[in-house]
Design an enzyme around this catalytic site. Structure first.
Site, PDB file in Angstrom:
ATOM      1  N   LYS A  54       0.874  -1.180   0.000  1.00  0.00           N
ATOM      2  CA  LYS A  54       0.000   0.000   0.000  1.00  0.00           C
ATOM      3  C   LYS A  54       0.914   1.234   0.000  1.00  0.00           C
ATOM      4  O   LYS A  54       1.464   1.598   1.018  1.00  0.00           O
ATOM      5  CB  LYS A  54      -0.885  -0.012   1.254  1.00  0.00           C
ATOM      6  CG  LYS A  54      -2.239   0.693   1.099  1.00  0.00           C
ATOM      7  CD  LYS A  54      -2.169   2.176   0.778  1.00  0.00           C
ATOM      8  CE  LYS A  54      -2.029   3.027   2.018  1.00  0.00           C
ATOM      9  NZ  LYS A  54      -1.918   4.483   1.675  1.00  0.00           N
ATOM     10  N   GLU A  59      10.236   2.521  10.330  1.00  0.00           N
ATOM     11  CA  GLU A  59      11.205   3.602  10.102  1.00  0.00           C
ATOM     12  C   GLU A  59      10.398   4.892  10.136  1.00  0.00           C
ATOM     13  O   GLU A  59       9.533   5.098   9.286  1.00  0.00           O
ATOM     14  CB  GLU A  59      11.891   3.465   8.735  1.00  0.00           C
ATOM     15  CG  GLU A  59      12.770   2.252   8.590  1.00  0.00           C
ATOM     16  CD  GLU A  59      13.995   2.264   9.472  1.00  0.00           C
ATOM     17  OE1 GLU A  59      14.299   3.312  10.086  1.00  0.00           O
ATOM     18  OE2 GLU A  59      14.641   1.209   9.559  1.00  0.00           O
ATOM     19  N   CYS A  83      13.769  11.718   5.678  1.00  0.00           N
ATOM     20  CA  CYS A  83      13.855  11.426   7.119  1.00  0.00           C
ATOM     21  C   CYS A  83      15.286  11.614   7.589  1.00  0.00           C
ATOM     22  O   CYS A  83      15.540  11.785   8.775  1.00  0.00           O
ATOM     23  CB  CYS A  83      13.319  10.054   7.450  1.00  0.00           C
ATOM     24  SG  CYS A  83      14.032   8.763   6.491  1.00  0.00           S
ATOM     25  N   GLU A 100       9.908  17.188  14.310  1.00  0.00           N
ATOM     26  CA  GLU A 100      10.204  17.011  12.890  1.00  0.00           C
ATOM     27  C   GLU A 100       9.276  17.907  12.062  1.00  0.00           C
ATOM     28  O   GLU A 100       8.054  17.775  12.132  1.00  0.00           O
ATOM     29  CB  GLU A 100      10.014  15.552  12.482  1.00  0.00           C
ATOM     30  CG  GLU A 100      10.475  15.314  11.052  1.00  0.00           C
ATOM     31  CD  GLU A 100      10.360  13.873  10.613  1.00  0.00           C
ATOM     32  OE1 GLU A 100       9.294  13.271  10.820  1.00  0.00           O
ATOM     33  OE2 GLU A 100      11.343  13.349  10.042  1.00  0.00           O
TER      34      GLU A 100
HETATM   35  C1  UN1 Z   1      14.181   8.664   3.629  1.00  0.00           C
HETATM   36  O1  UN1 Z   1      14.239   9.884   3.680  1.00  0.00           O
HETATM   37  O2  UN1 Z   1      13.157   8.062   4.053  1.00  0.00           O
HETATM   38  O3  UN1 Z   1      20.109   8.359   3.129  1.00  0.00           O
HETATM   39  C2  UN1 Z   1      15.213   7.797   3.042  1.00  0.00           C
HETATM   40  C3  UN1 Z   1      19.331   8.981   2.411  1.00  0.00           C
HETATM   41  C4  UN1 Z   1      18.605   8.211   1.335  1.00  0.00           C
HETATM   42  C5  UN1 Z   1      17.369   7.586   1.867  1.00  0.00           C
HETATM   43  C6  UN1 Z   1      16.453   8.508   2.614  1.00  0.00           C
HETATM   44  N1  UN1 Z   1      19.485   7.202   0.813  1.00  0.00           N
HETATM   45  O4  UN1 Z   1      19.138  10.171   2.516  1.00  0.00           O
END
Ligand code: UN1
Length: 497
Positions: free
Chosen positions: A174, A248, A282, A380
């Site tokens: 999804k 995550e 992230c 965040e």
């Molecule tokens: C994300 O923002 O969920 O290390 C992943 C990084 C990328 C992955 C980010 N390879 O910034």
């Protein structure tokens, strides 16, 4: 465009039972990119049933053969890299160079996990009794529910789908409601690579479809990337049902810059980590923890860099920063500007919606005089907003770095090797960079974070296989006699003398 993005169930593109549809929007100009079927629990049930029936055969296909299919996925993705990148840019806004990188991560992962088809290493160890053999092997689990975000619409799903497949599981995916067209293009690659029907299924929709997936009794594993709030809800529900979960979630990542840092390198890395992907990674840098001496010069240089960023449509090669993903994100980031000012942070540049007729554009923003503990320093924001916090020395920098609800990525700029190793030892995030920004993790290494970022699991690398396998310990006794291990080894061995 009047294209209808459908679900992919048991190897065929199908509409949702309810007939409901929603739109996927280009955030750079607010035009409708495609219509999308809106799935409910009944569509999810169909997809899970397809995955469950396909599992019986898929788990028995020799892993090297499964790996060959993944190699074909890598090849087709390589051939379609530009096409999928362009689609992803139109659907979620980041610039073409970044969506190319997004697809490339999936290509890398497909080759890596394809190779795992000839490894999936377990181990043997000596056993206590004579004429007995022991080994531990990785076992597939069953149907995996994959729930993914829009910010890396190809890479993040690939971290989940590819290891789950090589391990012999089947999948219902999804994707985020903001990026279903990109998801469908990715699924088409698996179809064209010859993945058997039912092994990977796609259901498009909103959170209710995701919740139905988490709750379905035949889904044994749930893997989720997204907001902490949603992730914790997924975790609670899945825990009640006794499922295995990988999460995550958020980040509040910092770059620490010491007085002795390579100045130009630090400026470039901070600019890229804070404003790349419009701050919507992230792993993005949202805090700059700076030693007192270098701070004034650094803030000045960063302000110049932020002003030089060219906002626009990510397909335009001149553009260096795209829009935020949607109106809700724009409202959230805008809302933080008042919070920051009320808390006493000093706005250096940006701080407002950019002046475009259409699209969810926000100016690259820099706040100075941010104090540890302020909301913009702890929460965040997920936008192009960087907060500068001044510190006296490395100890204070590491303490500030570690003290947030999240624990994904950290970085230190210094030319002092002793300081670097102390930071590596004492920083408590899942990823640490020295003289490199906080983004850019590679798929060979574990990806994930501590505290509120995750639940102790990791994606990618060998660690990523743990989310999708159970260990099976096997003992083979070829002595032909009763060996009462764990009764008393001494007496059993004596009996056999
Ligand atoms: C994300 O923002 O969920 O290390 C992943 C990084 C990328 C992955 C980010 N390879 O910034």
């Amino acid at each position: 465009m009047s294209q209808l993005i459908k679900n992919y169930i048991h190897g065929a593109w199908v509409e949702a039972h309810s007939g409901a549809v929603f739109d996927t929007i280009n955030p750079a100009n607010e035009t409708v990119l495609a219509h999308v079927v809106r799935s409910d629990a009944s569509d999810v049930a169909d997809a899970v049933a397809a995955a469950k029936s396909a599992y019986a055969k898929w788990r028995l296909m020799p892993a090297p053969r499964r790996g060959e299919i993944l190699f074909r996925v890598a090849e087709i993705l390589t051939a379609r890299k530009e096409e999928i990148a362009r689609l992803a840019t139109q659907e979620m806004g980041k610039i073409l160079d970044e969506t190319r990188g997004d697809v490339q991560e999936a290509i890398d992962m497909a080759y890596y996990m394809g190779g795992e088809g000839r490894r999936l290493l377990g181990y043997t160890a000596p056993v206590e009794m004579p004429n007995k053999f022991g080994m531990a092997i990785r076992d597939s689990v069953g149907v995996v529910g994959v729930i993914t975000p829009w910010n890396f619409p190809v890479a993040v799903p690939s971290w989940k789908i590819l290891p789950a497949l090589i391990a012999g599981n089947t999948i219902v995916w999804k994707p985020a409601e903001d990026t279903p067209a990109t998801a469908a293009a990715f699924v088409q690659v698996f179809h064209d690579a010859g993945l058997p029907a039912g092994v990977l299924n796609l259901v498009c929709g909103y959170g209710d479809a995701g919740a139905a997936l988490v709750e379905h009794p035949d889904v044994r594993i749930v893997t989720f990337t997204g907001s902490t709030q949603t992730g914790i809800g997924v975790y609670a529900k899945a825990a009640q049902l006794g499922k295995k979960v990988t999460l995550e979630m958020g980040g509040k990542n910092a770059i620490i810059v010491m007085d002795d840092a390579n100045f130009d390198l630090a400026v470039q890395a901070i600019t890229w980590s804070a404003y790349g992907t419009t701050g919507q990674r992230c792993t993005a840098t949202s805090r700059l923890i700076v030693q007192r001496g270098i701070k004034p010069r650094l803030v000045e240089a960063l302000a110049e860099k932020a002003k030089a960023i060219k906002l626009g449509d990510g397909l335009d090669p001149e553009t260096t920063m795209g829009p935020l993903v949607n109106a809700k994100a724009l409202a959230k980031v805008s809302g933080y500007m008042d919070v920051a000012k009320a808390d006493g942070a000093r706005l250096v540049v940006g701080g407002k919606k950019a002046n475009f007729d259409k699209g969810f554009f926000f100016e690259p923003t820099l706040f100075d005089d941010v104090k540890h503990g302020m909301r913009i320093e702890q929460e965040e924001i997920f936008g192009p907003v960087l907060s500068v916090i001044e510190v006296a020395d490395l100890d204070e920098a590491i303490a500030v770095n570690n003290d947030t609800p999240y624990g994904l990525s950290s970085s230190l700029f210094t030319e002092n090797v002793n300081a670097a190793f102390r930071a590596i030892r004492d920083i408590t995030t899942g990823i640490v960079y020295i003289n490199h920004g906080t983004t850019g993790a590679e798929i060979q290494f574990p990806f994930g974070g501590t505290r509120g970022t995750g639940n102790g699991m990791r994606e990618a690398g060998q660690a990523g296989l743990n989310s999708f396998t159970e260990w099976k310990s096997v003992y083979i006794d070829f002595s032909g006699r009763l060996q009462r291990a764990q009764i008393d080894t001494d007496s059993v061995l004596k009996e056999q003398e």
